[in-house]
Design a protein around this motif. Structure first.
Motif, mmCIF file in Angstrom:
data_model
loop_
_atom_site.group_PDB
_atom_site.id
_atom_site.type_symbol
_atom_site.label_atom_id
_atom_site.label_comp_id
_atom_site.label_asym_id
_atom_site.label_seq_id
_atom_site.Cartn_x
_atom_site.Cartn_y
_atom_site.Cartn_z
ATOM 1 N N ILE A 257 0.815 -1.209 0.000
ATOM 2 C CA ILE A 257 0.000 0.000 0.000
ATOM 3 C C ILE A 257 0.849 1.260 0.000
ATOM 4 O O ILE A 257 0.389 2.332 -0.364
ATOM 5 C CB ILE A 257 -0.926 -0.024 1.233
ATOM 6 N N SER A 258 2.097 1.137 0.382
ATOM 7 C CA SER A 258 2.924 2.343 0.447
ATOM 8 C C SER A 258 3.494 2.728 -0.912
ATOM 9 O O SER A 258 4.102 3.769 -1.051
ATOM 10 C CB SER A 258 4.062 2.157 1.448
ATOM 11 N N PRO B 196 3.283 4.203 -4.559
ATOM 12 C CA PRO B 196 2.396 5.182 -5.180
ATOM 13 C C PRO B 196 1.358 4.497 -6.060
ATOM 14 O O PRO B 196 0.211 4.903 -6.102
ATOM 15 C CB PRO B 196 3.337 6.025 -6.030
ATOM 16 N N GLY C 241 -1.259 2.675 -3.751
ATOM 17 C CA GLY C 241 -1.918 3.689 -2.933
ATOM 18 C C GLY C 241 -2.969 4.412 -3.755
ATOM 19 O O GLY C 241 -4.111 4.592 -3.324
ATOM 20 N N THR C 242 -2.585 4.782 -4.941
ATOM 21 C CA THR C 242 -3.505 5.488 -5.821
ATOM 22 C C THR C 242 -4.656 4.586 -6.237
ATOM 23 O O THR C 242 -5.819 4.992 -6.253
ATOM 24 C CB THR C 242 -2.746 5.980 -7.074
ATOM 25 N N GLU D 28 -7.156 4.303 -3.495
ATOM 26 C CA GLU D 28 -7.993 5.494 -3.350
ATOM 27 C C GLU D 28 -9.148 5.478 -4.345
ATOM 28 O O GLU D 28 -10.256 5.912 -4.029
ATOM 29 C CB GLU D 28 -7.153 6.765 -3.500
ATOM 30 N N GLN E 70 -11.673 3.085 -2.938
ATOM 31 C CA GLN E 70 -12.354 3.653 -1.784
ATOM 32 C C GLN E 70 -13.411 4.666 -2.170
ATOM 33 O O GLN E 70 -14.477 4.746 -1.571
ATOM 34 C CB GLN E 70 -11.328 4.328 -0.876
ATOM 35 N N GLN F 27 -17.132 4.113 -0.848
ATOM 36 C CA GLN F 27 -17.744 5.072 0.055
ATOM 37 C C GLN F 27 -19.092 5.529 -0.489
ATOM 38 O O GLN F 27 -20.051 5.724 0.240
ATOM 39 C CB GLN F 27 -16.808 6.272 0.248
ATOM 40 N N PRO G 77 -14.089 -0.665 2.578
ATOM 41 C CA PRO G 77 -13.040 -1.498 2.020
ATOM 42 C C PRO G 77 -12.083 -1.985 3.099
ATOM 43 O O PRO G 77 -11.638 -1.210 3.931
ATOM 44 C CB PRO G 77 -12.318 -0.561 1.048
ATOM 45 N N LEU G 78 -11.829 -3.266 3.105
ATOM 46 C CA LEU G 78 -10.800 -3.793 3.998
ATOM 47 C C LEU G 78 -9.527 -3.908 3.176
ATOM 48 O O LEU G 78 -9.451 -4.713 2.256
ATOM 49 C CB LEU G 78 -11.179 -5.181 4.515
ATOM 50 N N ILE G 79 -8.592 -3.092 3.519
ATOM 51 C CA ILE G 79 -7.392 -3.027 2.697
ATOM 52 C C ILE G 79 -6.235 -3.781 3.330
ATOM 53 O O ILE G 79 -5.910 -3.556 4.494
ATOM 54 C CB ILE G 79 -6.989 -1.565 2.492
ATOM 55 N N ILE H 279 -3.854 8.089 1.681
ATOM 56 C CA ILE H 279 -3.122 6.835 1.727
ATOM 57 C C ILE H 279 -2.112 6.717 0.592
ATOM 58 O O ILE H 279 -1.164 5.949 0.667
ATOM 59 C CB ILE H 279 -4.127 5.667 1.673
ATOM 60 N N SER H 280 -2.306 7.491 -0.445
ATOM 61 C CA SER H 280 -1.399 7.359 -1.579
ATOM 62 C C SER H 280 -0.092 8.121 -1.378
ATOM 63 O O SER H 280 0.815 8.020 -2.183
ATOM 64 C CB SER H 280 -2.067 7.815 -2.873
ATOM 65 N N GLY I 82 1.215 6.058 3.589
ATOM 66 C CA GLY I 82 1.259 4.672 3.147
ATOM 67 C C GLY I 82 2.194 3.874 4.043
ATOM 68 O O GLY I 82 1.870 2.782 4.517
ATOM 69 N N THR I 83 3.338 4.431 4.292
ATOM 70 C CA THR I 83 4.316 3.766 5.134
ATOM 71 C C THR I 83 3.817 3.659 6.571
ATOM 72 O O THR I 83 3.949 2.612 7.216
ATOM 73 C CB THR I 83 5.645 4.558 5.111
ATOM 74 N N GLU J 212 1.359 0.883 6.889
ATOM 75 C CA GLU J 212 1.969 -0.446 6.880
ATOM 76 C C GLU J 212 2.491 -0.823 8.260
ATOM 77 O O GLU J 212 2.409 -1.978 8.666
ATOM 78 C CB GLU J 212 3.072 -0.526 5.820
ATOM 79 N N ILE K 64 -8.932 1.058 7.043
ATOM 80 C CA ILE K 64 -8.146 2.208 6.642
ATOM 81 C C ILE K 64 -8.963 3.175 5.798
ATOM 82 O O ILE K 64 -9.591 2.783 4.820
ATOM 83 C CB ILE K 64 -6.924 1.744 5.833
ATOM 84 N N TYR L 66 10.605 8.108 1.422
ATOM 85 C CA TYR L 66 11.593 7.399 0.610
ATOM 86 C C TYR L 66 11.897 8.106 -0.687
ATOM 87 O O TYR L 66 12.938 7.931 -1.292
ATOM 88 C CB TYR L 66 11.145 5.961 0.337
#
Lengths: 339, 339
Positions: free
Chosen positions: A74-75, A77, A80-81, A84, A87, A91, A97-99, B74-75, B80-81, B84, B99, B280
């Motif tokens: 998820i970290s 980019p 993560g995008t 989103e 989500q 929503q 959403p269970l991520i 989150i993105s 994101g980090t 995690e 989340i 990062y």
DNA sequence: TTGAAAGCGCTAACAG
DNA sequence: CTGTTAGCGCTTTCAA
């Protein structure tokens, strides 16, 4: 542990029955006196009453209104995008959403999957390279939880969203060919999931059409699918003597650029680099990365919509939604300097 | 929609009572005959029976085993980090993190908060600039759902994890002062949450100790907390005539560097830039960004551990866990060239 | 206008 | 060894 206020508490406080409270709070209270209604609403706000979701869905046989989303990390980019996008749609339908970020760890993925299933999620979006549809089906078992596959899955079947990876590979190849490059290196991940296979095949095919041949033994560098992987591959790429490199994704490309630059190789003057994905980071590295763009947020939105659609319509027919890719030309690729 | 098999179905099929089934399936069946036990297990497997999570937690008053996590986006590499880190701890205790990325939208945040509460989450980690503890407490109401505040919260109270923002600001200031800079610009977000206030105050104070004064009217540029914000602020920073700039976070710093570079300003030759966070990405931009490092994953882990601790021990006492910061010197800052 | 009663699927005393 | 009974918190007939 202060006790939770229940509908009974409110009823007691208002001096009415639980039925009354229930009805009013569920918008079915026209038949009750305005006075009662106001009283109930006031009490609810005052005591912060919130209906218990468990009790509610138990009786309403309503689903959990949760969808599971399994991504590698998820970290990044990219995901993560993507998440989103998911989500946003969820929503909108009041789905939660269970991520889960499973880090490409097969055991963990299956673990998460089971946990979600226990909680009777309504559907799943799975972005996983390590799981095949067989594994998934086995875990899901007898219940019918619909799922959408996304990206990097070996699956040859199953409803899913995808982009035209083959064409993306072609675009990359043609771009490098147009710039005059003849000696080209390819950065592949260690494990080739379907989408990578596609984009790399498209790449190779298009090179061939331009009479450029790729020596599988020497021009292809295999390395982990990460910035670090790209970075570590720099030396190998230099060894190939290529004047341009295509990396399987942007993360690898960015790592590669850094590795090259630390070895005194100028990008794009000495080596052109093209990536894949168009993560937002591309614009912030130097030189800005030329890449093949995938509409990441749209993919998330698309996957979520498809899933919801599948959940609601209960259709079993397999569907595929395809998203376009395009070449985004930035500064990391340049015309070959005649030596 | 194949109907779900319930415990009653199994009981009926086995010709026993639901109690029997329940007990056996919950590992409390020593007292039943081996034969019955086997029969039940076989039936369960055969019909794919899975206990209903709702019914179960309703009666067990067992928590939902879910914790809520509310972040701005989150993105972003930062959150994101962070997430995690949270997930890592949660998984370890078989807790599921919910989340939510609320995009700094107050209404959405409250919305998500309510949704989580409905589902009786066991606790919350809130990283939100728009919500005060008052608002949160109001929404949480009478129940006592423990929560941990993280980052950017105005809160003057409440259990939370934090880093020494004041000291971080000092480190940044001292670094620039040590490099000989006397005319310095400051990039602040529009809305100053507590942590920003702290780091900026530390920065100003330390400048003052070095006899450098910051003209609040001209040397401080306010801009949205994003890469775009930093990018857009480039012109304003140039106008200040500063030889160095401190951006409230790395995103802004990276945007700023790009804006400067597009205007022909060389970093760090003409203007030094220092950021904050150590995401990062910093290592992949060019020049690599000098920054103040926060241990992001550790913050996530710390927040989650604190929360679980609070959930289990039921202690109400307010706690604060502080994490260290440090200067990470890279290439975006340099000694002032005497003109 | 209101409330009593039944019951969602499950578990946990308490009796046999 | 096994079943009866009584709820968890809520919604929904159905009767008053």
């Amino acid at each position: 542990m202060s006790k939770k206020v229940t509908i009974r508490d409110i009823a007691w406080l208002a001096g009415v029955s639980v039925t009354t409270v229930s009805q009013i709070l569920n918008g079915k209270g026209e038949r009750f006196s305005k006075k009662t209604q106001d009283k109930i609403f006031k009490l609810r706000d005052e005591y912060g009453y919130v209906p218990d979701f468990n009790a509610r869905s138990l009786i309403l046989r309503r689903s959990s209104s949760m969808i599971g989303v399994l991504v590698p990390n998820i970290s990044s980019p990219f995901f993560g995008t993507f998440v989103e996008g998911v989500q946003e749609v969820a929503q909108h339908e009041r789905m939660i959403p269970l991520i889960f970020s499973a880090n490409r760890n097969a055991e963990l993925e299956q673990n998460y999957l089971s946990q979600m299933l226990e909680r009777s999620i309504d559907g799943l979006i799975i972005a996983s390279a390590t799981m095949t549809t067989d594994t998934i089906d086995k875990i899901i078992g007898a219940r019918d939880v619909p799922y959408i596959l996304f990206d990097q899955n070996y699956a040859q079947e199953g409803t899913r969203v995808l982009t035209d990876d083959y064409h993306g590979g072609e675009l990359a190849a043609q771009h490098l060919a147009d710039l005059g490059h003849r000696k080209i290196a390819l950065l592949e991940p260690r494990e080739l999931s379907e989408n990578f296979t596609q984009r790399l095949t498209g790449f190779k095919d298009r090179l061939a059409k331009n009479n450029i041949k790729l020596d599988m033994a020497h021009d292809v560098v295999r390395t982990p699918l990460s910035r670090q992987g790209g970075y570590d591959a720099a030396e190998a790429v230099i060894q190939t003597g290529a004047t341009a490199a295509f990396a399987g994704n942007d993360d690898m490309a960015i790592g590669l650029m850094r590795g090259l630059s630390e070895r005194g190789i100028k990008v794009p003057d000495q080596v052109s680099v093209i990536g894949y994905d168009n993560i937002y980071l591309d614009e912030y590295v130097s030189p800005q990365l030329t890449t093949i763009s995938q509409p990441i947020t749209d993919l998330g939105i698309g996957a979520a919509k498809m899933l919801l659609n599948k959940i609601h319509s209960d259709q079993t027919q397999e569907q595929i939604q395809r998203f376009p890719v395009e070449l985004i030309q930035r500064q990391s690729t340049a015309r070959l300097h005649e030596a």
